[in-house]
Design a protein around this motif. Structure first.
Motif, mmCIF file in Angstrom:
data_model
loop_
_atom_site.group_PDB
_atom_site.id
_atom_site.type_symbol
_atom_site.label_atom_id
_atom_site.label_comp_id
_atom_site.label_asym_id
_atom_site.label_seq_id
_atom_site.Cartn_x
_atom_site.Cartn_y
_atom_site.Cartn_z
ATOM 1 N N ILE A 173 1.190 -1.444 0.006
ATOM 2 C CA ILE A 173 -0.182 0.317 -0.048
ATOM 3 C C ILE A 173 0.597 1.094 -0.335
ATOM 4 O O ILE A 173 1.723 1.896 0.953
ATOM 5 C CB ILE A 173 -1.498 -0.344 1.366
ATOM 6 C CG1 ILE A 173 -2.086 -1.026 1.316
ATOM 7 C CG2 ILE A 173 -1.686 0.877 1.351
ATOM 8 C CD1 ILE A 173 -2.760 -1.495 2.786
ATOM 9 N N GLU A 174 1.389 1.958 -0.909
ATOM 10 C CA GLU A 174 1.027 3.593 -1.098
ATOM 11 C C GLU A 174 0.300 4.965 -0.653
ATOM 12 O O GLU A 174 -0.566 4.623 -0.871
ATOM 13 C CB GLU A 174 1.985 3.803 -2.170
ATOM 14 C CG GLU A 174 1.420 2.664 -3.084
ATOM 15 C CD GLU A 174 2.967 2.617 -4.317
ATOM 16 O OE1 GLU A 174 3.963 2.351 -4.983
ATOM 17 O OE2 GLU A 174 2.245 2.558 -5.490
ATOM 18 N N ASP A 175 1.095 5.548 -0.936
ATOM 19 C CA ASP A 175 0.507 6.944 -1.567
ATOM 20 C C ASP A 175 -0.005 7.390 -2.368
ATOM 21 O O ASP A 175 0.811 6.854 -3.343
ATOM 22 C CB ASP A 175 1.808 8.021 -0.387
ATOM 23 C CG ASP A 175 1.120 9.616 -0.196
ATOM 24 O OD1 ASP A 175 -0.234 9.381 -0.219
ATOM 25 O OD2 ASP A 175 1.668 10.084 0.253
ATOM 26 N N GLY A 176 -1.251 7.420 -2.355
ATOM 27 C CA GLY A 176 -2.230 8.276 -3.388
ATOM 28 C C GLY A 176 -2.740 7.262 -4.188
ATOM 29 O O GLY A 176 -3.964 6.954 -4.288
ATOM 30 N N ASP A 177 -2.894 5.407 -2.943
ATOM 31 C CA ASP A 177 -3.636 4.390 -3.842
ATOM 32 C C ASP A 177 -4.652 4.923 -3.001
ATOM 33 O O ASP A 177 -5.891 5.947 -2.609
ATOM 34 C CB ASP A 177 -3.124 3.112 -2.384
ATOM 35 C CG ASP A 177 -1.904 2.752 -3.456
ATOM 36 O OD1 ASP A 177 -1.672 3.018 -4.758
ATOM 37 O OD2 ASP A 177 -1.860 1.831 -2.724
ATOM 38 N N MET A 178 -6.088 4.045 -3.464
ATOM 39 C CA MET A 178 -8.082 4.254 -3.279
ATOM 40 C C MET A 178 -8.203 3.205 -2.480
ATOM 41 O O MET A 178 -7.938 2.494 -2.481
ATOM 42 C CB MET A 178 -8.436 4.413 -4.488
ATOM 43 C CG MET A 178 -7.815 6.041 -5.352
ATOM 44 S SD MET A 178 -7.557 7.667 -4.903
ATOM 45 C CE MET A 178 -9.076 8.029 -4.803
ATOM 46 N N VAL A 179 -9.364 3.826 -1.554
ATOM 47 C CA VAL A 179 -9.685 2.994 -1.169
ATOM 48 C C VAL A 179 -11.281 2.270 -1.600
ATOM 49 O O VAL A 179 -11.917 3.289 -1.465
ATOM 50 C CB VAL A 179 -10.019 2.936 0.410
ATOM 51 C CG1 VAL A 179 -10.771 1.727 1.292
ATOM 52 C CG2 VAL A 179 -9.055 3.310 1.146
ATOM 53 N N ILE A 180 -11.401 0.829 -1.954
ATOM 54 C CA ILE A 180 -12.661 0.913 -2.126
ATOM 55 C C ILE A 180 -13.690 -0.066 -1.114
ATOM 56 O O ILE A 180 -13.618 -1.012 -0.522
ATOM 57 C CB ILE A 180 -12.849 0.300 -3.794
ATOM 58 C CG1 ILE A 180 -12.911 1.072 -4.937
ATOM 59 C CG2 ILE A 180 -13.558 -0.851 -4.689
ATOM 60 C CD1 ILE A 180 -11.853 0.672 -6.074
ATOM 61 N N VAL A 181 -14.690 0.237 -1.711
ATOM 62 C CA VAL A 181 -15.479 -1.364 -1.063
ATOM 63 C C VAL A 181 -16.575 -1.732 -2.075
ATOM 64 O O VAL A 181 -17.378 -0.737 -2.847
ATOM 65 C CB VAL A 181 -16.321 -0.438 0.572
ATOM 66 C CG1 VAL A 181 -17.289 0.720 0.063
ATOM 67 C CG2 VAL A 181 -17.423 -0.973 1.465
ATOM 68 N N ALA A 211 -20.729 -0.907 -5.068
ATOM 69 C CA ALA A 211 -19.420 -0.180 -4.506
ATOM 70 C C ALA A 211 -19.098 0.861 -4.988
ATOM 71 O O ALA A 211 -19.751 1.485 -5.602
ATOM 72 C CB ALA A 211 -18.803 -0.999 -5.494
ATOM 73 N N ALA A 212 -17.905 1.207 -4.458
ATOM 74 C CA ALA A 212 -17.368 3.046 -4.435
ATOM 75 C C ALA A 212 -16.461 3.388 -3.884
ATOM 76 O O ALA A 212 -15.863 2.293 -2.645
ATOM 77 C CB ALA A 212 -18.544 3.200 -3.391
ATOM 78 N N ILE A 213 -15.727 4.418 -4.127
ATOM 79 C CA ILE A 213 -14.832 4.694 -4.141
ATOM 80 C C ILE A 213 -14.707 5.888 -2.309
ATOM 81 O O ILE A 213 -15.299 6.484 -2.716
ATOM 82 C CB ILE A 213 -13.670 5.973 -4.179
ATOM 83 C CG1 ILE A 213 -13.589 4.983 -6.048
ATOM 84 C CG2 ILE A 213 -12.185 6.206 -4.249
ATOM 85 C CD1 ILE A 213 -12.960 5.627 -7.231
ATOM 86 N N ILE A 214 -14.266 5.414 -1.288
ATOM 87 C CA ILE A 214 -14.881 6.170 -0.188
ATOM 88 C C ILE A 214 -13.331 6.626 0.449
ATOM 89 O O ILE A 214 -13.646 7.176 1.428
ATOM 90 C CB ILE A 214 -15.189 4.992 1.099
ATOM 91 C CG1 ILE A 214 -14.480 3.595 1.214
ATOM 92 C CG2 ILE A 214 -16.119 3.769 0.302
ATOM 93 C CD1 ILE A 214 -14.459 2.667 2.272
ATOM 94 N N GLY A 215 -12.278 6.134 0.099
ATOM 95 C CA GLY A 215 -11.280 6.429 1.079
ATOM 96 C C GLY A 215 -10.135 6.992 -0.050
ATOM 97 O O GLY A 215 -9.369 6.871 -0.925
ATOM 98 N N LYS A 216 -8.583 7.860 0.586
ATOM 99 C CA LYS A 216 -7.305 7.439 -0.612
ATOM 100 C C LYS A 216 -5.872 7.408 0.899
ATOM 101 O O LYS A 216 -6.461 7.897 1.674
ATOM 102 C CB LYS A 216 -6.739 8.694 -1.098
ATOM 103 C CG LYS A 216 -6.695 9.984 0.114
ATOM 104 C CD LYS A 216 -6.396 11.042 -1.199
ATOM 105 C CE LYS A 216 -6.587 12.525 -0.548
ATOM 106 N NZ LYS A 216 -6.627 13.558 -1.038
ATOM 107 N N VAL A 217 -5.304 6.575 0.229
ATOM 108 C CA VAL A 217 -4.409 6.500 0.913
ATOM 109 C C VAL A 217 -2.945 7.982 1.334
ATOM 110 O O VAL A 217 -3.051 8.188 -0.082
ATOM 111 C CB VAL A 217 -3.497 5.560 0.606
ATOM 112 C CG1 VAL A 217 -2.101 5.142 1.769
ATOM 113 C CG2 VAL A 217 -4.077 3.897 1.290
#
Lengths: 333, 362
Positions: free
Chosen positions: A158-166, A295-301
């Motif tokens: 996991i790195e800076d800029g990755d996205m979190v999906i549910v 499904a959705a993008i809910i955040g970012k790293v």
């Protein structure tokens, strides 16, 4: 078949044979299990994924599922989240004396149906019956193995800029079970999300090593899972409250109960961290599959908030989401 | 004010901008634990200008329950054939022996059940006629009517194995007590909307009529709270104290007459002990003598103390607004939700639990 389970059904004698022959084999029959050996001899593995879980849910039957379905989904999903393709399951039942055979049958049918759905064979198992008062109706342990198909999942990637999906609405299972347990909110449409995740995880993992990590956020909810992702790393996660899908019913019930849907258990959801360049594509793919519609993008790293999960609230404030502490309990006012 | 209209981020931003123009230091006390939690949940402190300080008041019922009462409930749980029924928040609170709590007693075999309402406790009583069911009646005017109705139902249905351990408290006397304390520095009150639903606007009029302290009856959405802080700031700035009802969608002038009648019919005022604050005249509700058959304190000869033991815990200072949770030397060091020293860390609505859970980034 007797109408209730007695200690004799767990004695290892005739009644046990009757239980196996009349109750289990008709539903789970396959060439490995029908040998009725002490264990199953299985071929064809290079790297395997191996997982076990025990299920003690009350009530046994709840809107959207039952302890049988849950016990298959739980272990199948754990294997899928490791990048495995589940193949075989063991089922161990600990049944309390006096348990209704009719209910056992419903549970076994549900196990059978769910295992078929995810193309998993039940190849070994065990049954014990404990005295009345020494159990809680029924406990189920399942252990599963599968091929390791995708070997790149690792939270260290996991790195800076990755996205979190549910993969869909969060909190459904925990709230549905709590409502069913207390027989409250009968008029509300609170249904567990209990389902196998083999199809959803497969389409996500087809994006290859753009996918960093998968997890099914069961007990402790998505807040706890996301904290586990960043533990021991130098990065953090920023979540956007407005993007997190939560059904109106769950939101209402949580408000009344005084619990937080972000900490409520899910049994049919995936939380994934993926590269930014595939995030939208993954979400759009999920949306086309049953169970992934929301499904959705809910955040970012981000490395701006180190080792923390921070929620941007709908009014622009921020708050920290830590791991669940103890269990969620209904509040007073 | 309709919060649906207000709860939009541009409206919020506008009010935050106006608030930022105030330079004066303003201290606002949110009386209610549910407000404390909502403030933390929505991250409201993180967007307010630094000159506006929000402090938590004595409105978390678990936090103000003296440890001696917890000890008495634990003692009750040791009596054979007694089932303790309680709201979830009470389960983890340690007694004066920090190794004892209802959660611990449950693990040791005591029959302790979390319920959502005293009516659930009555159902348990009906199904367990060979057991004594005690309902722990905790909370302010918000939950007292439910307890009263449960007693009424028990009388009407002749459910004799049910009793109420009333530790219900009243908001007005404790607010008067706090206002009269030395070094009282609160400029305005966010009044609990849920209590006001029962006692009405008129239940909080004394704050302005007698003490000239700006006060807003406030709901529990982010918009409710920010708007109420904004209105309080305006009143404080212009020195025009009055009582505003922001929670107009739920609170009437005279409150809920039926609920008030239920309280009046079954309860009378009693002097009561508040954790960390002390003994306050007429600040509690006890069952009237004619209902002593349903009064757990009578049924089990419970003697209520008048002097509070607080030990090291500084929860009392927190709920009096003297310190913020992070100013307590134990906060997040030896006092955590897993190992709480006092009730403000135990209760899900406690100021310390809220600070620990949501705001430790400061």
């Amino acid at each position: 078949m007797d109408d209730i389970i007695t200690l004799a059904h767990g004695s290892g004698g005739k009644k046990t044979s009757q239980l196996i022959e009349e109750m289990f084999l008709p539903y789970f029959d396959n060439e490995e299990l029908s040998k009725l050996n002490d264990g199953a001899i299985l071929n064809g593995f290079d790297k395997i994924v191996f997982s076990t879980d025990s299920f003690v849910v009350r009530p046994f039957f709840f809107p959207g599922g039952d302890i049988g379905k849950l016990s298959v989904c739980g272990t199948v999903n754990d294997i899928c989240m490791c990048g495995g393709e589940p193949k075989y399951l063991s089922i161990s039942l600990i049944i309390e004396e006096g348990f209704k055979t009719e209910n056992l049958k419903r549970i076994i049918e549900s196990i059978s149906k769910t295992a078929d759905e995810c193309n998993v064979k039940i190849v070994t198992g065990d049954t014990k019956v404990v005295e009345r008062g020494k159990g809680d109706g029924i406990y189920i342990n399942t252990t599963g193995i599968g091929y390791l198909k995708y070997d790149f999942l690792d939270k260290n990637r996991i790195e800076d800029g990755d996205m979190v999906i549910v993969s869909g609405n969060v909190g459904d299972h925990g709230v549905a079970v709590m409502a069913a347990r207390e027989e409250v909110f009968e008029s509300m449409n609170l249904v567990s999300d209990c389902m196998p995740l083999h199809e959803l995880s497969k389409v996500i993992l087809e994006y290859g090593n753009n996918i960093k990590i998968l997890r099914d956020p069961t007990r402790g909810g998505i807040a706890t899972t996301l904290n586990e992702f960043i533990e021991g790393t130098e990065i953090g996660i920023e979540l956007f409250e407005e993007s997190i899908p939560i059904s109106e019913e769950v939101n209402k019930a949580c408000e009344i109960l005084g619990i937080d849907p972000l900490y409520s258990a899910n049994e049919g959801k995936i939380v994934a961290v993926v590269s930014k360049n595939v995030a939208n594509k993954v979400v759009n793919t999920l949306k086309k599959i049953k169970g992934g519609e929301k499904a959705a993008i809910i955040g970012k790293v981000t490395s701006k908030v180190k080792q923390r999960v921070v929620l941007k609230t709908s009014i622009g404030g921020t708050r920290i989401l830590t791991k669940l502490s103890g269990s969620q309990l209904p509040r007073i006012c | 004010m309709l919060w649906e209209e207000f709860n939009k981020s541009d409206a919020v931003e506008n009010i935050i901008r106006i608030l930022k123009e105030y330079k004066k230091r303003i201290t606002i006390m949110e009386v209610c634990g549910t407000h404390t939690m909502a403030i933390a949940k929505f991250g409201i402190k993180s967007i307010l200008p630094k000159n506006i300080r929000l402090i938590s008041g004595p409105g978390c019922p678990v936090c103000v329950t003296p440890v001696e009462i917890i000890d008495e409930i634990i003692k009750l749980s040791k009596i054979k054939d007694v089932i303790i029924t309680t709201y979830g928040d009470m389960i983890k609170v340690p007694g004066s022996n920090s190794d004892e709590s209802l959660e611990r007693r449950k693990a040791e075999g005591a029959d302790i059940r979390v319920v959502y309402s005293p009516m659930d406790a009555l159902e348990i009583a009906k199904k367990n006629s060979d057991k004594e069911i005690v309902f722990i009646g905790i909370g302010f005017e918000t939950t007292a009517p439910n307890s009263a109705v449960a007693v009424e139902t028990a009388i009407n249905e002749e459910i004799k194995n049910f009793s109420l351990f009333s530790i219900h408290k009243r908001v007005e006397p404790v607010l008067r007590h706090i206002i009269n304390m030395d070094n009282f520095e609160v400029n305005g009150f966010l009044c609990p909307g849920n209590v006001a639903v029962i006692i009405g606007e008129e239940g909080f009029e004394f704050l302005v009529k007698e003490y000239k302290i700006p006060s807003v009856i406030c709901g529990f959405e982010a918009g409710d709270i920010i708007y109420s802080i904004y209105r309080l700031s305006e009143m404080i700035k212009n020195n025009t104290p009055f009582l505003e009802n922001e929670y107009i969608r739920a609170v009437k002038k005279k409150g809920n007459e039926k609920a008030k009648a239920a309280i009046d019919n079954y309860f009378e005022f009693c002097d009561d002990l508040w954790r960390g604050i002390g003994f306050i005249k007429n600040s509690g509700y006890k069952l009237k003598n004619e209902y002593s058959d349903f009064d757990a304190t009578k049924k089990f000869s419970i003697e209520l103390k008048t002097c509070d033991y607080t030990g090291l815990c500084r929860c009392g200072d927190v709920i009096k607004g003297k310190i913020e949770p992070f100013e307590c030397e134990f906060f997040s060091r030896i006092c955590t939700p897993e190992n709480p020293l006092g009730p403000c860390m135990v209760s899900s609505e406690g100021a310390c639990a809220s600070e620990y859970k949501y705001s430790r980034m400061r």
